[in-house]
Design an enzyme around this catalytic site. Sequence first.
Site, PDB file in Angstrom:
ATOM      1  N   ASP A  58      59.722  81.791  66.229  1.00  0.00           N
ATOM      2  CA  ASP A  58      59.241  81.186  67.463  1.00  0.00           C
ATOM      3  C   ASP A  58      57.942  80.453  67.187  1.00  0.00           C
ATOM      4  OD1 ASP A  58      59.926  81.138  70.474  1.00  0.00           O
ATOM      5  OD2 ASP A  58      57.744  81.357  70.374  1.00  0.00           O
ATOM      6  N   THR A  59      57.828  79.263  67.744  1.00  0.00           N
ATOM      7  CA  THR A  59      56.633  78.441  67.560  1.00  0.00           C
ATOM      8  C   THR A  59      55.907  78.309  68.884  1.00  0.00           C
ATOM      9  OG1 THR A  59      57.695  77.202  65.781  1.00  0.00           O
ATOM     10  CG2 THR A  59      55.780  76.171  66.826  1.00  0.00           C
TER      11      THR A  59
END
Length: 194
Positions: free
Chosen positions: A69-70
């Site tokens: 996840d960014t």
Amino acid sequence: MAFVLASASPRRLDLLAQLDIQPDRVVPSDIDETPGKAELPRPYAARLAREKAEAVASQHPDTIVLAADTVVAVGRRILPKAETESEARACLKLMSGRRHHVYTAVAVIDAAGTRRERLSDTVVTVKRLTDEEINAYIASGEWKGKAGGYAIQGRFAAYVKAMAGSYSGVVGLPLYETNALLSASGLSANGAGR
């Protein structure tokens, strides 16, 4: 050993290909990505990667599952994955002329159920953007669905004055951390261990 990518991101597939790793299956996770009350960006990114990996691993036992996840953050503020022009414009104005962090968390669950996690923290400095530059970038449509309303691998790179950290992490999958996690889980770059 089957390898499952818990993400529908074409960028993550491309980045894995740089390690000469091709997932056997792509299974996007379906979790609630709402930040908790007063949740800070770094632990938020780590929590989402962990929850995505756990959700997919529960459906695909005896496999290696990778999730990521960014999160783009200005200070303690988590910027959205821009879905509208107004969201993207607000992100660009907030980042204009200042530094922000891009946190990309990676979680891998191996076939024995062992979870390993890493987090990449990259500091990106954006030039002061003119209204014309913001308008042109919005018109490009490149921002759609992107954390913080931009894609560093596209036109936005021309506005990045400096970057300290992982370029691939900003794109969506830090390759150094990912390779270390996959190797520890029995899956090596160039397909070794499969």
